[in-house]
Design an enzyme around this catalytic site. Structure first.
Site, PDB file in Angstrom:
ATOM      1  N   ASP A   1     -20.459  28.506   5.413  1.00  0.00           N
ATOM      2  CA  ASP A   1     -21.387  29.558   5.013  1.00  0.00           C
ATOM      3  C   ASP A   1     -21.523  29.569   3.494  1.00  0.00           C
ATOM      4  O   ASP A   1     -20.702  29.002   2.777  1.00  0.00           O
ATOM      5  CB  ASP A   1     -20.863  30.920   5.472  1.00  0.00           C
ATOM      6  CG  ASP A   1     -19.507  31.240   4.852  1.00  0.00           C
ATOM      7  OD1 ASP A   1     -19.479  31.945   3.826  1.00  0.00           O
ATOM      8  OD2 ASP A   1     -18.475  30.777   5.376  1.00  0.00           O
TER       9      ASP A   1
ATOM     10  N   ASP B   1     -21.088  31.902   0.377  1.00  0.00           N
ATOM     11  CA  ASP B   1     -20.375  33.133   0.073  1.00  0.00           C
ATOM     12  C   ASP B   1     -21.366  34.193  -0.409  1.00  0.00           C
ATOM     13  O   ASP B   1     -22.548  33.892  -0.664  1.00  0.00           O
ATOM     14  CB  ASP B   1     -19.291  32.858  -0.974  1.00  0.00           C
ATOM     15  CG  ASP B   1     -18.128  33.835  -0.870  1.00  0.00           C
ATOM     16  OD1 ASP B   1     -17.603  34.016   0.249  1.00  0.00           O
ATOM     17  OD2 ASP B   1     -17.747  34.404  -1.904  1.00  0.00           O
TER      18      ASP B   1
END
Length: 265
Positions: free
Chosen positions: A211, A213
């Site tokens: 992902d 952040d």
């Protein structure tokens, strides 16, 4: 101890079983530092003896700040392991490191707070060099293997390790990105990496980006991380399947086995 292995795998989030071994056997290893994360599975793959331990325990029951890294590293050392391959899940601090990418960290920044960082707590002191934290030989081999597999990857990355288990605030995330110039963020590299160096074991971190952040204004949840991670587990296993037989039996291109020379007082 009768059971032994040359290569150790410390499985990160989502990698609780390598799925590669034949002739598997679970071994319970007792250490001076308490219980490891789980029993160690020893098996054979491509003619190599490999020891596998799930970093968070089976079923992901141990949070990052409670992982007994000293026991895990000690257990692998007791089993004769000389090289450690350590997959892990990380967040990205740069659009250059996209979800699904693999990164091979070459540096880390430690922002953990309360862990057991050394085997040398008193009586004898060790100031281990961590200028270049990761085994250069394993990094070169992994780079070649990943390139042949055609996976998207980054050959270098600065990994900032935070305490967890919570995710960063937006201010922290921007600090790590803009001030510290880190590329990826995770919760498990420290002190695992430095303990392996104290034990004179080669250590390779394989970081899978799950992902962006929160600096990117895309708030992350554990559910999203796990969903992305599951898509990458097979990729990680394919990499391990090609990497294990590519690792030479002798350590001649690195100095990891003599890391304590000049470090003990």
């Amino acid at each position: 101890m009768a059971e032994s292995a040359d290569i150790g795998i410390i499985g990160g989030t989502g990698v609780y079983d390598s799925g590669l071994f034949s002739d598997k056997k679970e071994v319970k290893v007792h250490t001076p530092y308490g219980e490891p994360s789980d029993a160690v599975t020893i098996g054979e793959y491509a003619g190599r003896k490999v020891a596998f331990i799930p970093r968070h325990g089976k079923c992901h029951r141990i949070p990052p700040h409670r992982i007994n890294a000293r026991a895990n590293i000690w257990a692998l050392k007791q089993l004769g392991v000389k090289r450690i391959v350590a997959p892990s899940a990380v967040g990205s601090l740069s659009f250059d490191y996209k979800p699904g990418d693999i990164a091979l960290p070459d540096q880390f920044i430690d922002f953990t707070k309360g862990r057991n960082y050394t085997f040398y707590d008193g009586g004898q002191v060790a100031h281990i060099s961590m200028a270049d934290p990761f085994c250069p030989d394993l990094r070169t081999i992994a780079t070649d293997v990943i390139g042949k597999l055609g996976f998207t990857f980054q050959q270098k990355a600065t990994y900032v390790c935070v305490e967890g288990p919570r995710f960063s605030t937006r201010a922290e995330s921007k600090f790590f990105r803009d001030v510290m110039k880190a590329d990826i963020i995770g919760m498990t590299l420290v002190p695992e990496c430095s303990l392996a160096r104290e034990a004179e074991m080669c250590y390779l971190s394989i970081a899978t980006v799950t992902d962006f952040d929160v600096w990117a204004d895309m708030p992350v949840t554990s559910k999203e991380v796990i969903e992305t991670l599951h898509k990458n587990v097979e990729k990680t296993k394919k990499l391990l399947a090609e990497l294990i037989p590519a690792v030479p039996k002798e350590r001649v291109k690195c100095a990891c086995e003599s890391a304590l020379e000049g470090s003990l007082l």
